[in-house]
Design a protein around this motif. Structure first.
Motif, PDB file in Angstrom:
ATOM      1  N   GLY A 267       0.911  -1.090  -0.055  1.00  0.00           N
ATOM      2  CA  GLY A 267       0.038  -0.088   0.128  1.00  0.00           C
ATOM      3  C   GLY A 267       0.770   1.210   0.045  1.00  0.00           C
ATOM      4  N   ASP A 268       2.284   1.113   0.300  1.00  0.00           N
ATOM      5  CA  ASP A 268       3.101   2.243   0.450  1.00  0.00           C
ATOM      6  C   ASP A 268       3.896   2.585  -0.668  1.00  0.00           C
ATOM      7  N   GLN A 269       3.770   1.306  -1.813  1.00  0.00           N
ATOM      8  CA  GLN A 269       4.619   1.227  -2.921  1.00  0.00           C
ATOM      9  C   GLN A 269       4.595   2.700  -3.838  1.00  0.00           C
ATOM     10  N   GLN A 270       3.600   3.369  -4.234  1.00  0.00           N
ATOM     11  CA  GLN A 270       3.356   4.237  -4.928  1.00  0.00           C
ATOM     12  C   GLN A 270       3.913   5.378  -4.251  1.00  0.00           C
ATOM     13  N   MET A 271       3.820   5.657  -3.043  1.00  0.00           N
ATOM     14  CA  MET A 271       4.412   6.829  -2.291  1.00  0.00           C
ATOM     15  C   MET A 271       5.862   6.717  -2.298  1.00  0.00           C
ATOM     16  N   LEU A 272       6.368   5.610  -2.221  1.00  0.00           N
ATOM     17  CA  LEU A 272       7.703   5.473  -2.357  1.00  0.00           C
ATOM     18  C   LEU A 272       8.281   5.695  -3.876  1.00  0.00           C
ATOM     19  N   GLU A 273       7.467   5.328  -4.697  1.00  0.00           N
ATOM     20  CA  GLU A 273       7.850   5.550  -6.244  1.00  0.00           C
ATOM     21  C   GLU A 273       7.903   7.095  -6.573  1.00  0.00           C
ATOM     22  N   TRP A 274       6.850   7.521  -6.001  1.00  0.00           N
ATOM     23  CA  TRP A 274       6.599   9.076  -6.014  1.00  0.00           C
ATOM     24  C   TRP A 274       7.830   9.940  -5.531  1.00  0.00           C
ATOM     25  N   THR A 275       8.084   9.528  -4.240  1.00  0.00           N
ATOM     26  CA  THR A 275       9.373  10.102  -3.913  1.00  0.00           C
ATOM     27  C   THR A 275      10.827   9.972  -4.496  1.00  0.00           C
ATOM     28  N   ALA A 276      10.868   8.643  -4.864  1.00  0.00           N
ATOM     29  CA  ALA A 276      12.055   8.210  -5.705  1.00  0.00           C
ATOM     30  C   ALA A 276      12.294   8.991  -7.066  1.00  0.00           C
ATOM     31  N   ALA A 277      11.123   9.454  -7.637  1.00  0.00           N
ATOM     32  CA  ALA A 277      11.032  10.027  -8.975  1.00  0.00           C
ATOM     33  C   ALA A 277      11.429  11.243  -9.107  1.00  0.00           C
ATOM     34  N   GLY A 278      11.743  12.100  -7.824  1.00  0.00           N
ATOM     35  CA  GLY A 278      12.116  13.555  -7.810  1.00  0.00           C
ATOM     36  C   GLY A 278      13.777  13.632  -8.068  1.00  0.00           C
ATOM     37  N   ALA A 279      13.949  14.866  -8.190  1.00  0.00           N
ATOM     38  CA  ALA A 279      15.595  14.972  -8.612  1.00  0.00           C
ATOM     39  C   ALA A 279      16.095  15.012  -7.226  1.00  0.00           C
ATOM     40  N   GLY A 280      17.430  14.774  -7.491  1.00  0.00           N
ATOM     41  CA  GLY A 280      18.469  14.987  -5.993  1.00  0.00           C
ATOM     42  C   GLY A 280      18.147  13.644  -5.239  1.00  0.00           C
ATOM     43  N   PRO A 281      18.963  13.955  -4.153  1.00  0.00           N
ATOM     44  CA  PRO A 281      19.154  12.669  -3.187  1.00  0.00           C
ATOM     45  C   PRO A 281      17.687  12.521  -2.641  1.00  0.00           C
ATOM     46  N   ARG A 282      17.638  11.108  -2.558  1.00  0.00           N
ATOM     47  CA  ARG A 282      16.269  10.433  -2.035  1.00  0.00           C
ATOM     48  C   ARG A 282      16.572   9.370  -1.364  1.00  0.00           C
ATOM     49  N   PHE A 283      15.427   9.245  -0.296  1.00  0.00           N
ATOM     50  CA  PHE A 283      15.735   7.931   0.567  1.00  0.00           C
ATOM     51  C   PHE A 283      14.301   7.151   0.442  1.00  0.00           C
ATOM     52  N   MET A 284      14.322   5.997   0.449  1.00  0.00           N
ATOM     53  CA  MET A 284      13.157   5.216   0.358  1.00  0.00           C
ATOM     54  C   MET A 284      13.357   3.950   1.329  1.00  0.00           C
ATOM     55  N   GLY A 285      12.343   3.634   2.134  1.00  0.00           N
ATOM     56  CA  GLY A 285      12.685   2.866   3.271  1.00  0.00           C
ATOM     57  C   GLY A 285      11.463   1.946   3.454  1.00  0.00           C
ATOM     58  N   LEU A 286      11.664   0.759   3.872  1.00  0.00           N
ATOM     59  CA  LEU A 286      10.461  -0.255   4.099  1.00  0.00           C
ATOM     60  C   LEU A 286      11.043  -0.934   5.666  1.00  0.00           C
ATOM     61  N   VAL A 287       9.882  -1.122   6.321  1.00  0.00           N
ATOM     62  CA  VAL A 287      10.012  -1.708   7.570  1.00  0.00           C
ATOM     63  C   VAL A 287       9.504  -3.439   7.196  1.00  0.00           C
ATOM     64  N   HIS A 288      10.227  -4.107   7.270  1.00  0.00           N
ATOM     65  CA  HIS A 288      10.118  -5.539   7.053  1.00  0.00           C
ATOM     66  C   HIS A 288       9.923  -6.296   8.386  1.00  0.00           C
ATOM     67  N   HIS A 289       8.668  -7.046   8.700  1.00  0.00           N
ATOM     68  CA  HIS A 289       8.414  -7.590   9.933  1.00  0.00           C
ATOM     69  C   HIS A 289       8.766  -9.041   9.859  1.00  0.00           C
ATOM     70  N   THR A 290      10.059  -9.238  10.643  1.00  0.00           N
ATOM     71  CA  THR A 290      10.629 -10.475  10.613  1.00  0.00           C
ATOM     72  C   THR A 290      10.782 -10.977  11.947  1.00  0.00           C
ATOM     73  N   ASP A 291      10.337 -10.319  12.878  1.00  0.00           N
ATOM     74  CA  ASP A 291      10.440 -10.822  14.425  1.00  0.00           C
ATOM     75  C   ASP A 291       9.157 -11.357  15.022  1.00  0.00           C
ATOM     76  N   ALA A 292       8.994 -12.833  14.882  1.00  0.00           N
ATOM     77  CA  ALA A 292       7.808 -13.123  15.572  1.00  0.00           C
ATOM     78  C   ALA A 292       7.802 -13.118  16.893  1.00  0.00           C
ATOM     79  N   GLU A 293       8.884 -13.140  17.615  1.00  0.00           N
ATOM     80  CA  GLU A 293       9.023 -13.194  19.154  1.00  0.00           C
ATOM     81  C   GLU A 293       8.693 -11.799  19.752  1.00  0.00           C
ATOM     82  N   ARG A 294       9.218 -10.875  19.262  1.00  0.00           N
ATOM     83  CA  ARG A 294       8.893  -9.521  19.742  1.00  0.00           C
ATOM     84  C   ARG A 294       7.791  -8.871  19.068  1.00  0.00           C
ATOM     85  N   GLU A 295       7.505  -9.083  18.069  1.00  0.00           N
ATOM     86  CA  GLU A 295       6.411  -8.517  17.247  1.00  0.00           C
ATOM     87  C   GLU A 295       5.605  -9.587  16.564  1.00  0.00           C
TER      88      GLU A 295
END
Length: 336
Positions: A267-295
């Motif tokens: 659901g966030d993919q297009q937001m990240l694509e929109w951010t990445a399409a701009g000029a200059g430095p860009r940062f796109m990040g995803l939180v990957h839920h990999t911790d079944a014990e703590r979360e």
């Protein structure tokens, strides 16, 4: 030969080592990201912030253009087993069901009344907005905010037994604060209802209501019985701020393309694509839920917070993927 010079040299080396350790600890504290392990994700964040905030550098970005946007559910706080706002909507439907017998055969209300939370979750943000529009039509915005605040004060997460406001991600709180300390303006851009999120975002994240972009229903200006004006919620959806709706919401309510965007699902993919399409430095990040014990651990097959196409695109395009189990030494503020 006297051993004094060797002893002095060893003592100096120990002092130098201690000084280096103290300097490293002070630097980590200054960076404000103590709950992030020193891996590739943390280094990518620090490097990006340094690049865009160093005056005179080719990558310097003026403070007015340092816009950072964050999804809410699954990016800033827990979203499993169902979104917090879904749980809120479930309680509202059950409370109002006696007045609406037609809901027994009308999706997605029928799923709620049958206790089929999976079917309700599968209805997505659009289904949620339908429920919110139906259960809150005719309420003033003040009445709605009061009902949300009351629910948040009483509701408890089914697994952790904690109020939802305590199940925010400590590393992301640190990141929000770190960005603001470096001249960024932080926004929430989420599929959740904007009026729902604005009740708690300033208290929980330090993000004021005017910097929250979410799904919206239509409002009407009316004069109340006491002669004072009110805004009434109408049973009509104006914007579903999810998927392709997120760039639309950003343009409509922020008016600047972000230079940093963080999400956790398709659901966030297009937001990240929109951010990445701009000029200059860009940062796109995803939180990957990999911790079944703590979360929780989930991605491609999850009904809630599905991360599939966006994960493939992130890996193909070199976006930063934060592995919750590996990159965070602490998940929630209460963790030790």
């Amino acid at each position: 030969m006297s051993s004094t010079p060797c002893l002095l040299q060893r003592a100096l080396r120990r002092l130098l080592c201690a000084a280096c350790l103290l300097a490293a600890a002070a630097l980590a504290q200054a960076q404000g990201l103590p709950s992030w392990n020193d891996g590739a994700a943390k280094q990518a964040i620090l490097r990006f912030v340094a690049d865009v905030t160093t005056p005179g550098s080719a990558t310097f970005v003026p403070p007015a253009e340092r816009i950072a946007v964050f999804d809410n559910d699954g990016t800033l706080w827990v979203e499993q087993p169902i979104y917090a706002q879904f749980a809120f909507a479930l309680d509202r439907v059950k409370a109002l069901a006696p007045r609406h017998p037609e809901w027994k055969t009308t999706p997605p209300f029928d799923a709620i009344l049958k206790g089929d939370t999976k079917a309700f979750a599968a209805a997505g943000e659009k289904g949620l907005m339908q429920v919110l529009a139906a259960t809150h039509a005719g309420m003033t915005t003040e009445q709605f905010s009061a009902s949300v605040a009351e629910w948040l004060a009483k509701a408890r997460h089914p697994r952790f037994g904690q109020p939802y406001e305590k199940l925010v991600y400590q590393p992301m709180l640190e990141l929000l604060a770190y960005l603001r300390e470096n001249g960024f303006k932080t926004f929430i851009v989420s599929g959740g209802g904007v009026e729902f999120m604005r009740v708690f975002t300033e208290k929980v994240y330090g993000i004021p209501p005017e910097q929250v972009v979410g799904s919206t229903g239509q409002l009407a200006f009316k004069m109340g019985a006491d002669g004072k004006p009110v805004l009434l919620k109408l049973p009509k959806i104006d914007l579903v701020d999810d998927n392709v709706g997120k760039p639309v919401g950003i343009q409509r309510f922020i008016g600047r393309r972000p230079i940093l965007a963080f999400g956790n699902s398709d659901g966030d993919q297009q937001m990240l694509e929109w951010t990445a399409a701009g000029a200059g430095p860009r940062f796109m990040g995803l939180v990957h839920h990999t911790d079944a014990e703590r979360e929780y651990a989930y991605d491609r097959s999850s009904r809630v917070g599905k991360l599939d196409k966006a994960l493939d695109e992130a890996r193909a395009r070199g976006w930063t993927v934060v592995d919750m189990k590996q990159d965070w030494n602490r998940v929630f503020p209460a963790d030790r």
